[in-house]
Write a protein that holds these residues in place. Sequence first.
Motif, PDB file in Angstrom:
ATOM      1  N   ILE A   1      -8.283   9.045   0.910  1.00  0.00           N
ATOM      2  CA  ILE A   1      -8.770   9.097   2.283  1.00  0.00           C
ATOM      3  C   ILE A   1      -7.619   9.511   3.187  1.00  0.00           C
ATOM      4  N   CYS A   2      -7.907  10.345   4.169  1.00  0.00           N
ATOM      5  CA  CYS A   2      -6.878  10.725   5.133  1.00  0.00           C
ATOM      6  C   CYS A   2      -7.496  10.753   6.523  1.00  0.00           C
ATOM      7  N   ASN A   3      -6.656  10.559   7.533  1.00  0.00           N
ATOM      8  CA  ASN A   3      -7.130  10.714   8.893  1.00  0.00           C
ATOM      9  C   ASN A   3      -7.169  12.195   9.243  1.00  0.00           C
TER      10      ASN A   3
ATOM     11  N   MET B   1       0.850  -1.201   0.000  1.00  0.00           N
ATOM     12  CA  MET B   1       0.000   0.000   0.000  1.00  0.00           C
ATOM     13  C   MET B   1       0.882   1.247   0.000  1.00  0.00           C
ATOM     14  N   LEU B   2       0.505   2.232  -0.802  1.00  0.00           N
ATOM     15  CA  LEU B   2       1.251   3.487  -0.846  1.00  0.00           C
ATOM     16  C   LEU B   2       0.579   4.489   0.085  1.00  0.00           C
ATOM     17  N   VAL B   3       1.295   4.879   1.134  1.00  0.00           N
ATOM     18  CA  VAL B   3       0.741   5.755   2.165  1.00  0.00           C
ATOM     19  C   VAL B   3       1.549   7.052   2.204  1.00  0.00           C
ATOM     20  N   ILE B   4       0.845   8.167   2.298  1.00  0.00           N
ATOM     21  CA  ILE B   4       1.478   9.486   2.401  1.00  0.00           C
ATOM     22  C   ILE B   4       1.515   9.883   3.862  1.00  0.00           C
ATOM     23  N   ARG B   5       2.674  10.327   4.316  1.00  0.00           N
ATOM     24  CA  ARG B   5       2.859  10.684   5.725  1.00  0.00           C
ATOM     25  C   ARG B   5       3.833  11.851   5.836  1.00  0.00           C
ATOM     26  N   PRO B   6       3.902  12.499   7.005  1.00  0.00           N
ATOM     27  CA  PRO B   6       4.910  13.549   7.213  1.00  0.00           C
ATOM     28  C   PRO B   6       6.323  12.991   7.064  1.00  0.00           C
ATOM     29  N   ILE B   7       7.208  13.793   6.508  1.00  0.00           N
ATOM     30  CA  ILE B   7       8.587  13.358   6.325  1.00  0.00           C
ATOM     31  C   ILE B   7       9.273  13.217   7.685  1.00  0.00           C
ATOM     32  N   ALA B   8      10.243  12.313   7.757  1.00  0.00           N
ATOM     33  CA  ALA B   8      11.010  12.049   8.986  1.00  0.00           C
ATOM     34  C   ALA B   8      12.500  12.142   8.672  1.00  0.00           C
TER      35      ALA B   8
ATOM     36  N   ARG C   1      -1.955  10.664   7.853  1.00  0.00           N
ATOM     37  CA  ARG C   1      -1.783   9.613   6.855  1.00  0.00           C
ATOM     38  C   ARG C   1      -2.839   9.781   5.782  1.00  0.00           C
ATOM     39  N   ALA C   2      -2.460   9.492   4.538  1.00  0.00           N
ATOM     40  CA  ALA C   2      -3.394   9.553   3.418  1.00  0.00           C
ATOM     41  C   ALA C   2      -3.027   8.458   2.427  1.00  0.00           C
ATOM     42  N   ALA C   3      -4.023   7.998   1.679  1.00  0.00           N
ATOM     43  CA  ALA C   3      -3.776   6.947   0.700  1.00  0.00           C
ATOM     44  C   ALA C   3      -4.931   6.892  -0.298  1.00  0.00           C
ATOM     45  N   GLN C   4      -4.686   6.148  -1.363  1.00  0.00           N
ATOM     46  CA  GLN C   4      -5.726   5.862  -2.350  1.00  0.00           C
ATOM     47  C   GLN C   4      -6.355   4.522  -1.998  1.00  0.00           C
ATOM     48  N   VAL C   5      -7.689   4.498  -1.853  1.00  0.00           N
ATOM     49  CA  VAL C   5      -8.394   3.283  -1.431  1.00  0.00           C
ATOM     50  C   VAL C   5      -9.710   3.183  -2.203  1.00  0.00           C
ATOM     51  N   GLN C   6     -10.129   1.961  -2.477  1.00  0.00           N
ATOM     52  CA  GLN C   6     -11.455   1.727  -3.052  1.00  0.00           C
ATOM     53  C   GLN C   6     -12.492   1.801  -1.930  1.00  0.00           C
ATOM     54  N   LEU C   7     -13.442   2.716  -2.063  1.00  0.00           N
ATOM     55  CA  LEU C   7     -14.415   2.937  -1.000  1.00  0.00           C
ATOM     56  C   LEU C   7     -15.829   3.042  -1.552  1.00  0.00           C
ATOM     57  N   SER C   8     -16.763   2.600  -0.766  1.00  0.00           N
ATOM     58  CA  SER C   8     -18.175   2.913  -1.008  1.00  0.00           C
ATOM     59  C   SER C   8     -18.676   3.620   0.245  1.00  0.00           C
ATOM     60  N   VAL C   9     -19.456   4.680   0.047  1.00  0.00           N
ATOM     61  CA  VAL C   9     -19.945   5.497   1.151  1.00  0.00           C
ATOM     62  C   VAL C   9     -21.399   5.140   1.406  1.00  0.00           C
ATOM     63  N   ASP C  10     -21.694   4.795   2.644  1.00  0.00           N
ATOM     64  CA  ASP C  10     -23.051   4.400   3.015  1.00  0.00           C
ATOM     65  C   ASP C  10     -23.494   5.206   4.228  1.00  0.00           C
ATOM     66  N   ASP C  11     -24.404   6.157   3.992  1.00  0.00           N
ATOM     67  CA  ASP C  11     -24.965   6.957   5.072  1.00  0.00           C
ATOM     68  C   ASP C  11     -23.881   7.621   5.925  1.00  0.00           C
ATOM     69  N   GLY C  12     -22.873   8.205   5.233  1.00  0.00           N
ATOM     70  CA  GLY C  12     -21.826   8.923   5.937  1.00  0.00           C
ATOM     71  C   GLY C  12     -20.786   8.044   6.593  1.00  0.00           C
TER      72      GLY C  12
ATOM     73  N   THR D   1      -2.991  11.258  -6.660  1.00  0.00           N
ATOM     74  CA  THR D   1      -3.084  11.121  -5.210  1.00  0.00           C
ATOM     75  C   THR D   1      -2.046  11.982  -4.507  1.00  0.00           C
ATOM     76  N   LEU D   2      -0.798  11.953  -5.017  1.00  0.00           N
ATOM     77  CA  LEU D   2       0.287  12.693  -4.376  1.00  0.00           C
ATOM     78  C   LEU D   2       0.087  14.194  -4.483  1.00  0.00           C
ATOM     79  N   SER D   3      -0.651  14.646  -5.467  1.00  0.00           N
ATOM     80  CA  SER D   3      -0.949  16.072  -5.597  1.00  0.00           C
ATOM     81  C   SER D   3      -2.207  16.456  -4.822  1.00  0.00           C
ATOM     82  N   ARG D   4      -3.297  15.714  -5.030  1.00  0.00           N
ATOM     83  CA  ARG D   4      -4.596  16.141  -4.518  1.00  0.00           C
ATOM     84  C   ARG D   4      -4.773  15.951  -3.018  1.00  0.00           C
ATOM     85  N   PHE D   5      -4.025  15.032  -2.396  1.00  0.00           N
ATOM     86  CA  PHE D   5      -4.202  14.838  -0.957  1.00  0.00           C
ATOM     87  C   PHE D   5      -3.922  16.131  -0.197  1.00  0.00           C
TER      88      PHE D   5
END
Length: 337
Positions: free
Chosen positions: A292-294, A1-8, A301-312, A141-145
């Motif tokens: 999606i990001c926390n 999984m490719l996850v975007i996070r703050p640099i360390a 953290r942010a990443a590209q994920v397949q999601l379906s949204v159901d009632d929020g 993803t790397l731009s829009r997050f």
Amino acid sequence: MLVIRPIAPSDYAALYDCAVESGHGFTSLPVDQGLLERRISRAQEAFARQQVSEPGDEGYLFVMEDTSNGHICGVSGIEAAVGLTDAFYHYHMGKVVHHSKALDIYNALDTLTLCNDYTGVSELCTLFLREPFRKGLNGRTLSRFRMLFMAEFKSRFSDWVIAEMRGVSDDNGDSPFWTWLQQNFFSMDFPQADYLTGIGEKTFVAELMPKFPIYVNLLDKAARDVIGQVHDNTRPALKLLQSEGFRFRGYIDIFDAGPTVEAEVSNLRSVRNSRRVEVRIGEPTGGEAHIICNTSLANFRAAQVQLSVDDGRVTLDAASASALQLSDGDLARIVAL
């Protein structure tokens, strides 16, 4: 999984590699150990500041990491407010009219005027995706997050945001626009000028750059032809930003004449269309590609994920939720890709 996070600090070697691979004209990633280390340190300080009520000199720098092997795939950044500690220069394209009614002569001439008009606005910057990962939706993803990050932490950013697009230069780093400036006002080549700006040494701009408007028709054809034009490698990034609502308003880079595009943050497509949802841990069924990001700052953290949204609500599998540091019942921000 490719996850975007703050640099360390441990990402320094990968950041240096990105700087080398990005090539000439990528001002925000100069091949300079001290500056890259300071950028990492500055980013850590920005993420550690819990109480920020208005944008300051914070610089947020992120990496995209392959969690399966720890490899860094790319880097992306946001400047909270440019020009607060160092002058932030552009040329603004304008016109002057030379008119003689008696002689019936009317000439409208294009000009370039040195300015600091973008002082205090936020900036999307330092976007670089390494060659092996330039596929699928990774670049988007790397731009829009970053727009989700800005939507989640609004008080940390200006109401307006810009992005400087790399201008035209060849494989040797020679810029037709800079070549004309060099011949008439400077005695250094484009890579050197670009490097000095990248490491924060900008006093030579104020000392040597022409203070009065430049008449565009005085430039040679090669220099005129690249004003407002982008490097071939930058076209996809510009197209993406234009789809988000960024527009060119006549501001160009003072070295390579690449365009700077701007937008009101609240009008960005990803900001307007993003929303908070509740996370459930389970087995997802189908769905569309989303970013999606926390909602954490220091542990963002942010990443590209397949999601379906159901009632929020959205359902994440346990592995994806763990990588995004999300637990059952947490809130997350999403936008469709």
